[in-house]
Write an enzyme that holds these catalytic residues in place. Sequence first.
Site, PDB file in Angstrom:
ATOM      1  N   SER A 248      -2.420  -1.229   7.502  1.00 30.92           N
ATOM      2  CA  SER A 248      -2.927  -2.130   7.555  1.00 30.92           C
ATOM      3  C   SER A 248      -2.324  -3.513   8.441  1.00 30.92           C
ATOM      4  O   SER A 248      -1.704  -3.485   9.362  1.00 30.92           O
ATOM      5  CB  SER A 248      -2.289  -2.936   6.204  1.00 30.92           C
ATOM      6  OG  SER A 248      -2.447  -4.256   5.853  1.00 30.92           O
TER       7      SER A 248
ATOM      8  N   TYR B 282       4.746  -5.261   1.935  1.00 31.75           N
ATOM      9  CA  TYR B 282       3.738  -4.492   1.743  1.00 31.75           C
ATOM     10  C   TYR B 282       3.312  -3.973   3.296  1.00 31.75           C
ATOM     11  O   TYR B 282       3.975  -4.090   3.888  1.00 31.75           O
ATOM     12  CB  TYR B 282       2.352  -5.619   1.330  1.00 31.75           C
ATOM     13  CG  TYR B 282       1.168  -4.679   2.054  1.00 31.75           C
ATOM     14  CD1 TYR B 282       1.552  -3.425   0.778  1.00 31.75           C
ATOM     15  CD2 TYR B 282       0.337  -5.022   2.597  1.00 31.75           C
ATOM     16  CE1 TYR B 282      -0.611  -2.971   0.871  1.00 31.75           C
ATOM     17  CE2 TYR B 282      -0.911  -4.985   2.640  1.00 31.75           C
ATOM     18  CZ  TYR B 282      -1.142  -3.626   2.187  1.00 31.75           C
ATOM     19  OH  TYR B 282      -2.854  -2.955   2.124  1.00 31.75           O
TER      20      TYR B 282
HETATM   21  P1  NAI Z   1      -7.034   0.547  -4.947  1.00 28.06           P
HETATM   22  O1  NAI Z   1      -6.583  -1.053  -5.310  1.00 28.06           O
HETATM   23  O2  NAI Z   1      -8.534  -0.296  -3.887  1.00 28.06           O
HETATM   24  O3  NAI Z   1      -7.132   1.248  -4.233  1.00 28.06           O
HETATM   25  C1  NAI Z   1      -5.799   2.109  -4.524  1.00 28.06           C
HETATM   26  C2  NAI Z   1      -5.928   3.249  -4.985  1.00 28.06           C
HETATM   27  O4  NAI Z   1      -4.342   4.158  -4.555  1.00 28.06           O
HETATM   28  C3  NAI Z   1      -6.342   3.741  -6.680  1.00 28.06           C
HETATM   29  O5  NAI Z   1      -6.886   4.500  -6.656  1.00 28.06           O
HETATM   30  C4  NAI Z   1      -4.299   4.030  -7.082  1.00 28.06           C
HETATM   31  O6  NAI Z   1      -5.127   3.681  -8.115  1.00 28.06           O
HETATM   32  C5  NAI Z   1      -4.171   4.495  -5.707  1.00 28.06           C
HETATM   33  N1  NAI Z   1      -2.626   4.366  -5.658  1.00 28.06           N
HETATM   34  C6  NAI Z   1      -1.169   3.495  -6.235  1.00 28.06           C
HETATM   35  N2  NAI Z   1      -0.227   3.822  -6.521  1.00 28.06           N
HETATM   36  C7  NAI Z   1      -0.722   5.471  -6.032  1.00 28.06           C
HETATM   37  C8  NAI Z   1       0.263   5.960  -6.543  1.00 28.06           C
HETATM   38  N3  NAI Z   1       1.993   5.711  -6.773  1.00 28.06           N
HETATM   39  N4  NAI Z   1       0.069   7.528  -6.725  1.00 28.06           N
HETATM   40  C9  NAI Z   1      -1.203   7.988  -6.366  1.00 28.06           C
HETATM   41  N5  NAI Z   1      -2.291   6.736  -6.680  1.00 28.06           N
HETATM   42  C10 NAI Z   1      -1.745   5.836  -6.085  1.00 28.06           C
HETATM   43  O7  NAI Z   1      -7.155  -0.242  -2.663  1.00 28.06           O
HETATM   44  P2  NAI Z   1      -7.779  -0.602  -1.979  1.00 28.06           P
HETATM   45  O8  NAI Z   1      -8.413  -1.026  -0.658  1.00 28.06           O
HETATM   46  O9  NAI Z   1      -9.298   0.782  -1.529  1.00 28.06           O
HETATM   47  O10 NAI Z   1      -6.617   0.487  -0.810  1.00 28.06           O
HETATM   48  C11 NAI Z   1      -6.382   1.589  -0.504  1.00 28.06           C
HETATM   49  C12 NAI Z   1      -5.239   1.288   0.257  1.00 28.06           C
HETATM   50  O11 NAI Z   1      -5.847   1.130   2.378  1.00 28.06           O
HETATM   51  C13 NAI Z   1      -3.697   1.201   0.614  1.00 28.06           C
HETATM   52  O12 NAI Z   1      -2.857   1.917   0.419  1.00 28.06           O
HETATM   53  C14 NAI Z   1      -4.271  -0.379   0.789  1.00 28.06           C
HETATM   54  O13 NAI Z   1      -2.928  -0.536   1.526  1.00 28.06           O
HETATM   55  C15 NAI Z   1      -4.255   0.063   2.312  1.00 28.06           C
HETATM   56  N6  NAI Z   1      -5.945  -1.046   2.563  1.00 28.06           N
HETATM   57  C16 NAI Z   1      -6.358  -1.960   2.079  1.00 28.06           C
HETATM   58  C17 NAI Z   1      -6.999  -3.234   2.324  1.00 28.06           C
HETATM   59  C18 NAI Z   1      -7.896  -3.976   1.605  1.00 28.06           C
HETATM   60  O14 NAI Z   1      -8.334  -5.332   2.575  1.00 28.06           O
HETATM   61  N7  NAI Z   1      -8.799  -3.847   0.636  1.00 28.06           N
HETATM   62  C19 NAI Z   1      -6.662  -3.985   3.948  1.00 28.06           C
HETATM   63  C20 NAI Z   1      -5.081  -2.741   3.825  1.00 28.06           C
HETATM   64  C21 NAI Z   1      -5.067  -1.973   3.902  1.00 28.06           C
END
Ligand code: NAI
Length: 256
Positions: A145, A158
């Site tokens: 990120s 984070y």
């Molecule tokens: P989201 O919240 O929509 O998806 C995250 C996914 O990770 C979900 O499917 C959730 O169930 C899964 N997850 C969470 N904890 C878990 C665990 N212990 N075991 C297995 N699965 C687990 O968020 P998003 O935005 O799709 O995030 C995806 C990645 O991108 C993350 O690593 C996040 O930190 C990163 N990211 C997102 C940004 C944004 O603006 N949306 C910005 C920078 C990084």
Amino acid sequence: MNIAARPQKAVLVTGGSRGIGRAICAAMADPAMPVFVNYARNPQAAEETCAVVAAAGGKAFAVQADVSDHEQVQRMFLFIREQGYWVHTLINNAGIVADTIAASMSIEQWRSVLATNLDGSFFCIRTALSTMSARKSGRIVNIASVSGIKAQPGQVNYAASKAGVMALTRGLARELGRYGVRVNAVAPGFIETEMLSDLRSSEKGEEFLQQTAAAAIPLGRLGQPEEIASVVRFLCSKAASYVTGQVITVDGGLSV
Ligand code: NAI
């Protein structure tokens, strides 16, 4: 599927049931290499991702594991092996936020974010890498990120986890290059997913996002999950055959 046959290559995307993870699963759709869609708690959402992959011409299977739990991660890899596959391409995407200023951050908020974002990535890598090294082939992409590069108040847990993911990426690239395994990271900026919904749910948060988009992001808008997925796909492709140990920032210019 034939368990006795030589295992075939597969892709594993953690946290693949929604958001950026689902877009990555779709981008990785390939009739020759199935995608294992990891989910922690929502099998139905993971099955929906499998349907998206199938619609994109690929094959996908849902696989449960909380990545912060080492035993569950090991069971997930065993399940994949039992289906007749080995993880050739690992995308560590699962991540959570628990934002608050450091002065009021609980130990649980600190630990849970580190456990999912950093430990979870390491547990999957640790379990995948012996097969990758033995077969002298493999790709790892970690989703970091911009928060790990550019500080934001309220995100010390984070930011520390994502800075850790970047350091993990560089160290691993050094260790695994000799085995032909490439390791890279993508550092997204603000991407429209449910992760931003907490921020959006308050008037102040929505205002912050709109002001950031207008004033701080040169491209003047938030990103879409597909715009992260296409870079992940590139990093896994032959087109990136000489790229390893890199963190590619995909943030519309926010961090420049
Ligand atoms: P989201 O919240 O929509 O998806 C995250 C996914 O990770 C979900 O499917 C959730 O169930 C899964 N997850 C969470 N904890 C878990 C665990 N212990 N075991 C297995 N699965 C687990 O968020 P998003 O935005 O799709 O995030 C995806 C990645 O991108 C993350 O690593 C996040 O930190 C990163 N990211 C997102 C940004 C944004 O603006 N949306 C910005 C920078 C990084």
